[in-house]
Write a protein that holds these residues in place. Structure first.
Motif, short mmCIF file in Angstrom:
data_model
loop_
_atom_site.label_atom_id
_atom_site.label_comp_id
_atom_site.label_asym_id
_atom_site.label_seq_id
_atom_site.Cartn_x
_atom_site.Cartn_y
_atom_site.Cartn_z
N UNK A 116 80.34 5.08 97.55
CA UNK A 116 80.77 6.43 97.90
C UNK A 116 82.24 6.42 98.31
N UNK A 117 83.06 7.34 97.80
CA UNK A 117 84.48 7.37 98.19
C UNK A 117 84.66 7.78 99.66
N UNK A 118 85.54 7.08 100.34
CA UNK A 118 85.89 7.40 101.72
C UNK A 118 87.41 7.45 101.85
N UNK A 119 87.85 8.13 102.90
CA UNK A 119 89.28 8.18 103.21
C UNK A 119 89.47 7.90 104.69
N UNK A 120 90.37 6.95 104.98
CA UNK A 120 90.80 6.71 106.35
C UNK A 120 92.09 7.48 106.57
N UNK A 121 92.11 8.27 107.61
CA UNK A 121 93.29 9.05 107.95
C UNK A 121 93.63 8.75 109.39
N UNK A 122 94.88 8.39 109.65
CA UNK A 122 95.31 8.17 111.03
C UNK A 122 96.78 8.53 111.14
N UNK A 143 86.70 -3.80 105.57
CA UNK A 143 85.95 -4.84 104.88
C UNK A 143 86.88 -5.99 104.56
N UNK A 144 87.05 -6.28 103.26
CA UNK A 144 87.95 -7.35 102.83
C UNK A 144 89.27 -6.81 102.29
N UNK A 145 89.47 -5.50 102.33
CA UNK A 145 90.69 -4.90 101.82
C UNK A 145 91.69 -4.72 102.95
N UNK A 146 92.95 -5.11 102.69
CA UNK A 146 93.98 -5.02 103.71
C UNK A 146 95.10 -4.10 103.24
N UNK A 147 95.56 -3.22 104.15
CA UNK A 147 96.64 -2.28 103.87
C UNK A 147 97.66 -2.41 105.00
N UNK A 166 101.51 10.78 109.13
CA UNK A 166 100.14 10.63 108.66
C UNK A 166 100.05 9.50 107.64
N UNK A 167 99.03 8.65 107.80
CA UNK A 167 98.76 7.56 106.85
C UNK A 167 97.35 7.75 106.29
N UNK A 168 97.21 7.50 105.00
CA UNK A 168 95.93 7.73 104.32
C UNK A 168 95.57 6.52 103.49
N UNK A 169 94.31 6.10 103.56
CA UNK A 169 93.77 5.01 102.75
C UNK A 169 92.51 5.52 102.07
N UNK A 170 92.45 5.42 100.75
CA UNK A 170 91.23 5.76 100.01
C UNK A 170 90.55 4.46 99.59
#
Length: 879
Positions: A116-122, A143-147, A166-170
């Motif tokens: 399922x697609x998720x978005x981290x917003x901070x 998880x195992x993904x680093x940004x 604002x920072x966004x990670x999909x």
């Protein structure tokens, strides 16, 4: 881009940082700017993403690993929690400096759906009080993904002017359990990267069909109910029996007869404040009450379309603060339901549906000094699908735990029912039956001196009365009634006393230990009379558990039938899910809030999240899940779930958490935390909403168009209610000045109507019911009830129900009855086991007169208001 195609989450507007004082600026015509919730049409799965769930209160606290704060854990190095010393965006929540005294890392564990697609917003900034020339960097491990993100100091940076970005990670998780970690990438510094307002967002799924979730019932129901079918029979009879009312004319169904609601347009106005069920609890209460009475139009009013909405602005789709859009009408009146006369209970005559009583002076429920029926202080919500709620009544005072006696559940430590002993005596025992809010709710109106009873009538007295009467004796029962048809009396009215008398049904439905005691109580009541509130609550709950409208067009659409919704309804659904933000409160298959499934899940776990932390229209606060202040009326007029039961404490889960109760194990609400529950009301179901006007807790809107216009312009009392206001009622800019879009939302809402409900088919068929629709005369010596007949329907249903708007335009499409000649009802033979031990001389009976020419004439009931003697309508004599 959102994984898989077009980004459904448009960029949130940039909101300038502003002080609270500015938001509350009192200038006329200036609407305060509130925080726009970043989770429009989406769910936020991050716990305590505003870093507010901590017991720490210092301006700056260095947290050293391993250390928990709120839902987060410092697992490496140090992190600094800042409460005010670094300013969060729009003053919502707190700030974490990921360096603290050295480079640190914080994390929490997320439960997600793989694929399922998720978005981290901070929001990111930095603490540049030291090392101002060095950039700040942080990494986010999902998880195992680093940004990794880096930011240099803004030119005008200051602790109260952080310059948040604002920072966004999909991302798409591959596992169900995923760690979310924020780590400093700026070592060897005391001050580093700073974050606030963390969200983990996913698109809110469209609600599924209602039959995808089970009907919540008590896990220990078998300890009380031995035959569920018999309990349903008993519950339906009790719900529709007009003999229950002290006036012999008022049933539960009198306020819940039209798709479970009430659309009578006469004598249902209540002056308004104070509307709290337990009396007003703010300093403004007495003044508001006096103003309400002074501006009250009076009793026995006939409402018309022109009376709505109660709060009117010149352009109903634009905020009232817009220049040239003034408020043109406002009243604190409430469109409630017509109840009973204001009288004090004195006694019951065996065999009579009329209770003896004495008139009580009433300054409101009168016309030129002539007493008329009272009106309730809130609009009656629908009983259809009410089984799904965790708490009921608008203010949640009918608790999830039924104590067998009254609506207050666990709040009332004195509530006891009687359980039999082997020697025939009875012992008082305390019970708390979970998932039984409707039983709690049902136990309220029969003792209400406004809704159904002369003041002071006890449940035991009601039990004594009904156990001596034939169920529904005054009302036609359809031969093919889906529940009661098998028990119909041969005369066509009521149920057969031998097979379905109230005592016989109680014996069949309930475990013997709750009714087979052989002694009398100290007050002289039998076991069955003394425990009547227990049977009443559980039986009506069992009947209402069958009133589930799970065959609306939307249900078929949710199961894959794309033709079930019209093109306009599909567009309305899109708006409902997205820019309308309706789904944020009316969510799940129930299209409601404060439901059992939303609080405790579809498996109805004993613990849940009845308390929620979220950004409000201003700031952040705890509130009761599913209860919202949306600015329909000023908060001081009715504080809703914010009320306190005298001597027993708050109704609100959040406030009870502050007192030390562990209602919600996921949230700890310390006494110094902000709670925003005043003026908040339960989010009702939208199923069958087309048929359940008038709308809102005050009944102040007549149509779905007026409701959608309200949300389009935003809260009517934003400034007054700002401290408790929900963030989603700041208006829908895309719909403002756009009647076509408003119309498609209304079209979607109409696709939530179950045609079985509209046509009164099983399980929504019912007995005949004579309704009081105001008074035809209000002259001395008495006010005369204006009576209309709701005909009985069987399993195949009857004519379509009206909407409230149709009634305002055309009147009630029910058969009217002229004034009857007074007669008294025949007294049936009391059940020998349930009979009252006290002997009372029966009332004399006059023969019934000939019936008027009318389809299926009805027995009207044993009382004419203002008269102490029993009277009844002319009706055919029973064979």
């Amino acid at each position: 881009m959102w994984p898989g195609g077009q980004d459904p989450l448009p960029a949130d507007p940039v909101i300038p940082e502003a002080a609270v004082a500015e938001l509350l600026a009192p200038e006329v015509g200036v609407e305060p700017v509130g925080l726009i919730d970043p989770a429009v049409g989406r769910m936020n799965l991050a716990l305590d993403g505003w870093f507010a769930g901590s017991e720490l209160r210092a301006a700056e606290t260095i947290l050293r690993a391993p250390r928990k704060f709120g839902a987060w854990t410092v697992d490496m190095g140090d992190a600094g929690l800042h409460i005010g010393s670094l300013s969060a965006h729009a003053d919502v929540g707190n700030v974490v400096d990921l360096n603290g005294a050295r480079s640190g890392s914080i994390y929490q564990t997320l439960n997600l759906n793989p694929g399922t697609p998720y978005r981290i917003r901070f929001l990111m900034s930095g603490n540049w009080r030291t090392n101002p020339l060095k950039p700040r960097s942080l990494s986010v491990l999902v998880g195992l993904q680093k940004f990794t993100f880096t930011m240099t100091k803004p030119a005008n940076w200051a602790p109260n002017q952080m310059g948040w970005e604002e920072k966004v990670i999909d991302f798409i998780p591959q596992k169900a359990v995923v760690g979310l970690r924020f780590s400093s990438e700026s070592p060897a510094m005391a001050d580093g990267a700073a974050i606030c307002q963390v969200s983990v967002l996913t698109k809110r799924p469209q609600p599924g069909p209602l039959d995808s979730i089970p009907v919540p019932l008590p896990a220990d129901l078998a300890d009380y109910v031995v035959d569920r079918d018999a309990a349903v029979v008993l519950g339906k009879a009790l719900f529709w029996d007009a003999q229950v009312g002290s006036d012999g004319r008022t049933a539960c169904a009198s306020c819940h007869w039209n798709a479970g609601a009430d659309i009578r347009p006469v004598n249902d106005l209540y002056p308004g404040a104070p509307g709290s069920a337990f009396g007003h609890q703010t300093s403004a209460g007495p003044a508001l009450a006096a103003a309400a009475v002074q501006n009250f139009r009076g009793a026995n009013q006939l409402l018309s379309s022109e009376d709505f909405p109660f709060h009117r602005v010149q352009n109903p789709t634009e905020p009232a603060s817009v220049d040239g859009n003034p408020v043109t009408r406002d009243t604190m009146e409430v469109a409630g339901s017509e109840g009973v006369l204001n009288r004090r209970y004195t006694r019951h005559n065996p065999g009579s549906a009329w209770d003896e009583g004495e008139d009580t002076p009433d300054a409101v429920a009168q016309v030129d000094g002539v007493a008329v029926r009272q009106a309730t202080g809130r609009n009656a919500p629908t009983s259809v699908n009410a089984i799904f709620f965790d708490r009921t009544f608008w203010d949640g005072r009918a608790r999830r735990y039924f104590n067998g006696v009254n609506p207050l559940g666990e709040l009332d430590p004195t509530a006891r029912v009687l359980q039999s002993n082997p020697d025939g005596t009875m012992s008082p025992v305390k019970i708390l039956i979970d998932n039984a809010s409707l039983a709690s709710q049902a136990s309220g109106p029969p003792s209400s001196s406004v809704e159904m009873a002369w003041s002071g009538r006890s449940f035991a007295e009601l039990g004594r009365k009904l156990l001596g009467l034939r169920p529904l004796a005054q009302q036609q029962v359809a031969e093919d009634d889906s529940v009661l048809g098998l028990y119909r009396d041969s005369c066509g009215r009521g149920l057969n006393q031998d097979t379905a008398g109230y005592a016989a049904l109680i014996r069949r439905a309930f475990q013997p230990k709750w009714w087979n005691g052989q002694k009398l109580t100290a007050d002289g009541y039998t076991h069955m009379e003394a425990n009547f509130s227990l049977y009443w609550g559980l039986a009506i709950m069992m009947y209402e558990s069958t009133l589930v409208s799970n065959d609306v067009p939307y249900d078929r659409y949710a199961k894959g039938d794309q033709t079930a919704l019209s093109a306009a309804a599909k567009e309305g659904l899109r708006i409902f899910m997205n820019e309308g933000r309706c789904i944020n409160c009316h969510h799940g298959p129930e299209f409601a809030g404060a439901t059992v499934s939303s609080i405790r899940g579809v498996l109805y776990e004993p613990d849940g999240h009845g308390v929620t932390l979220m950004p409000m229209a201003i700031g952040i606060a705890f509130y009761d899940e599913g209860f919202y202040n949306i600015g329909v009326r000023p908060t001081p007029e009715d504080i809703g779930v914010g009320a306190t039961v005298p001597g027993l404490g708050p109704l609100s889960y959040s406030r009870r958490e502050q007192l030390g109760e562990n209602i919600d194990p996921l949230n700890v609400v310390t006494p110094d935390r902000r709670v925003a529950v005043d003026g908040a009301f339960k989010t009702p179901t939208l199923r069958n909403v087309e048929l359940t006007g008038a709308y809102m807790h005050n009944g102040g809107m007549k149509s779905l168009t007026e409701v959608v216009q309200f949300y389009t312009r935003g809260a009517d009392f934003r400034k007054t209610n700002i401290q408790n206001l929900d963030p989603d009622v700041h208006g829908i800019s895309q719909l403002q000045g756009n009647p076509e879009s408003i119309a498609v939302v209304v079209e979607f809402l109409k696709h939530l109507t179950d045609e079985r409900v509209r046509l009164q088919k099983a399980p929504f068929d019912h007995q005949e019911l004579v309704l009081v629709n105001g008074h035809s005369t209000t002259t001395m010596p008495r006010a005369t009830d204006n009576l209309v007949v709701l005909s009985a329907t069987g399993a195949q249903g009857g004519k379509p129900l009206q909407t409230f708007e149709q009634v305002l335009e055309n009147g009630l499409d029910l058969f009217p009855i002229s004034n009857p000649r007074p007669v008294a009802p025949a007294a049936p033979t009391p059940d020998p086991v349930a009979a009252s031990p006290a002997a009372v001389e029966p009332v004399a009976v006059e023969p019934a007169a000939a019936a008027p020419v009318a389809p299926e004439p009805a027995v009207i009931g044993p009382v004419e208001p203002g008269v102490a003697e029993p009277v009844a309508a002319v009706a055919p004599a029973a064979p």
